[in-house]
Design a protein around this motif. Structure first.
Motif, PDB file in Angstrom:
ATOM      1  N   TYR A  88      -3.761  -6.614  16.261  1.00  0.00           N
ATOM      2  CA  TYR A  88      -3.151  -6.661  14.933  1.00  0.00           C
ATOM      3  C   TYR A  88      -2.240  -5.455  14.714  1.00  0.00           C
ATOM      4  O   TYR A  88      -2.534  -4.346  15.177  1.00  0.00           O
ATOM      5  CB  TYR A  88      -4.222  -6.649  13.843  1.00  0.00           C
ATOM      6  N   LEU A  89      -1.161  -5.696  13.988  1.00  0.00           N
ATOM      7  CA  LEU A  89      -0.369  -4.608  13.419  1.00  0.00           C
ATOM      8  C   LEU A  89      -0.849  -4.486  11.973  1.00  0.00           C
ATOM      9  O   LEU A  89      -0.595  -5.357  11.139  1.00  0.00           O
ATOM     10  CB  LEU A  89       1.127  -4.929  13.473  1.00  0.00           C
ATOM     11  N   LEU A  90      -1.557  -3.403  11.692  1.00  0.00           N
ATOM     12  CA  LEU A  90      -2.182  -3.190  10.388  1.00  0.00           C
ATOM     13  C   LEU A  90      -1.471  -2.065   9.650  1.00  0.00           C
ATOM     14  O   LEU A  90      -1.015  -1.090  10.266  1.00  0.00           O
ATOM     15  CB  LEU A  90      -3.661  -2.839  10.561  1.00  0.00           C
ATOM     16  N   SER A  91      -1.379  -2.190   8.333  1.00  0.00           N
ATOM     17  CA  SER A  91      -0.731  -1.130   7.562  1.00  0.00           C
ATOM     18  C   SER A  91      -1.264  -1.109   6.142  1.00  0.00           C
ATOM     19  O   SER A  91      -1.727  -2.120   5.617  1.00  0.00           O
ATOM     20  CB  SER A  91       0.794  -1.333   7.543  1.00  0.00           C
ATOM     21  N   ASN A  92      -1.203   0.070   5.541  1.00  0.00           N
ATOM     22  CA  ASN A  92      -1.564   0.249   4.139  1.00  0.00           C
ATOM     23  C   ASN A  92      -0.582   1.234   3.524  1.00  0.00           C
ATOM     24  O   ASN A  92      -0.414   2.353   4.021  1.00  0.00           O
ATOM     25  CB  ASN A  92      -2.994   0.774   4.008  1.00  0.00           C
ATOM     26  N   TYR A  93       0.067   0.805   2.455  1.00  0.00           N
ATOM     27  CA  TYR A  93       1.049   1.629   1.746  1.00  0.00           C
ATOM     28  C   TYR A  93       0.529   1.874   0.336  1.00  0.00           C
ATOM     29  O   TYR A  93       0.247   0.932  -0.404  1.00  0.00           O
ATOM     30  CB  TYR A  93       2.406   0.919   1.691  1.00  0.00           C
ATOM     31  N   SER A  94       0.410   3.144  -0.040  1.00  0.00           N
ATOM     32  CA  SER A  94      -0.161   3.492  -1.336  1.00  0.00           C
ATOM     33  C   SER A  94       0.744   4.453  -2.097  1.00  0.00           C
ATOM     34  O   SER A  94       1.242   5.440  -1.531  1.00  0.00           O
ATOM     35  CB  SER A  94      -1.539   4.135  -1.155  1.00  0.00           C
TER      36      SER A  94
ATOM     37  N   GLU B  49      -0.984  -1.737  -1.003  1.00  0.00           N
ATOM     38  CA  GLU B  49      -0.938  -3.065  -0.398  1.00  0.00           C
ATOM     39  C   GLU B  49      -1.237  -2.928   1.084  1.00  0.00           C
ATOM     40  O   GLU B  49      -0.621  -2.128   1.782  1.00  0.00           O
ATOM     41  CB  GLU B  49       0.416  -3.735  -0.623  1.00  0.00           C
ATOM     42  N   LEU B  50      -2.219  -3.712   1.538  1.00  0.00           N
ATOM     43  CA  LEU B  50      -2.644  -3.698   2.932  1.00  0.00           C
ATOM     44  C   LEU B  50      -2.129  -4.962   3.613  1.00  0.00           C
ATOM     45  O   LEU B  50      -2.317  -6.071   3.115  1.00  0.00           O
ATOM     46  CB  LEU B  50      -4.176  -3.618   3.016  1.00  0.00           C
TER      47      LEU B  50
END
Length: 305
Positions: A223-229, A235-236
């Motif tokens: 998976y390419l996973l990301s979380n922007y806060s 948003e994940l």
């Protein structure tokens, strides 16, 4: 004739508005260098163009436990050097170097070092080199990175390429904690053993615990996973699809521990990952507006979706 060929070549190189100066350089979306403002980069490829240091330091599991620096050749990990050094022995990562040069992730306890080769055969995920975390105690530590997220309502962005070997354990892909207490805690990307959900967890100094679960993950899938806060909303994403999107209002976090492969609290690794990691990119800022450029770059290299 040579002039005509040169003109044709330049025309091809400008296809779709992108000029390729050197094919060996890391992919850059049209005119955008998305990694110049990163705070930390750990990867099996060369991500930061200006970086000239080693990719990692590995240990050979044999008499004397020798160690060796492993470099990049061009933008790729020198796998020939790994094989030559290990000579059919197990290999483990002692240090995963930060390509921004400040926050090297290291592990001095041999039993807690993630594996990179099994009996000389390099570990891989979807055909590319990876670090294998055993789900027991493996983790790489870069505690000085925690200062970048300490405070109130601090923004961040985390992008990672990884897989999880099972769906029956709760785990942290990476996490921030505090040496003197089990609180506060920040887990930007985690996995839950119930419902195969992703997790974002934040617990502040006042022990107010906020947990968001959602989406779906499978075992042994890259998976390419990301979380922007922003510090108040996040948003994940997983493989370019939003999984969890919500707001939160946390108090102050005083953090002094960071590790990859678990979350450390009171110096102990909790929620260890049973899985594989190839890349972790961290910004102490909200980069959601640049998500497409960042994740296109990552996906173009790993070929995930």
């Amino acid at each position: 004739m040579r002039l005509i060929l040169t003109i044709l070549l330049i025309g091809l190189m400008k296809a779709e508005g992108q000029m390729i100066i050197n094919a060996s350089q890391p992919y850059r979306p049209s005119g955008v260098s998305v990694f110049t403002s990163t705070d930390a980069v750990y990867s099996i490829r060369k991500v930061v163009d200006s970086y000239t240091g080693s990719a990692m330091r590995i240990r050979k599991d044999t008499t004397g436990q020798p160690e060796q620096e492993i470099n990049f050749i061009g933008n790729e990990l020198d796998t020939a050097a790994i094989k030559s050094f290990l000579n059919a022995r197990n290999g483990f990562v002692v240090t995963w170097y930060d390509q921004k040069g400040t926050y090297n992730a290291t592990q001095s306890t041999q039993a807690n070092q993630p594996r990179i080769a099994n009996l000389g055969v390099i570990d891989r995920l979807n055909g590319k080199v990876c670090l294998v975390f055993d789900g027991s105690n493996d983790n790489l530590i870069a505690d000085n990175l925690a200062a970048t997220i300490t405070g109130e309502d601090k923004p961040f962005s985390v992008i990672a390429v990884a897989s999880k070997a099972n769906t029956n354990t709760t785990a942290a892909l990476l996490g921030f904690g505090r040496n003197a207490s089990t609180v506060p805690t920040l887990i930007p990307i985690g996995f839950v053993n119930s419902g195969n959900d992703y997790r974002f967890q934040i617990r502040d100094n006042a022990t107010v615990n906020t947990v968001f679960d959602g989406g779906f993950y499978g075992a042994n899938i890259q998976y390419l996973l990301s979380n922007y806060s922003t510090g108040l909303a996040f948003e994940l994403f997983s493989n370019n699809t939003s999984q969890i999107n919500n707001t939160y209002n946390r108090g102050t976090l005083t953090l002094d521990e960071f590790c990859i492969g678990a979350v450390r609290r009171t110096a102990n690794p909790d929620f260890p990952l049973n899985g594989r990691i190839q890349e972790v990119i961290y910004y102490a800022s909200d980069k959601k507006s640049e998500r497409t450029d960042i994740e296109t770059n990552v996906n173009n290299y790993y070929g995930i979706y």
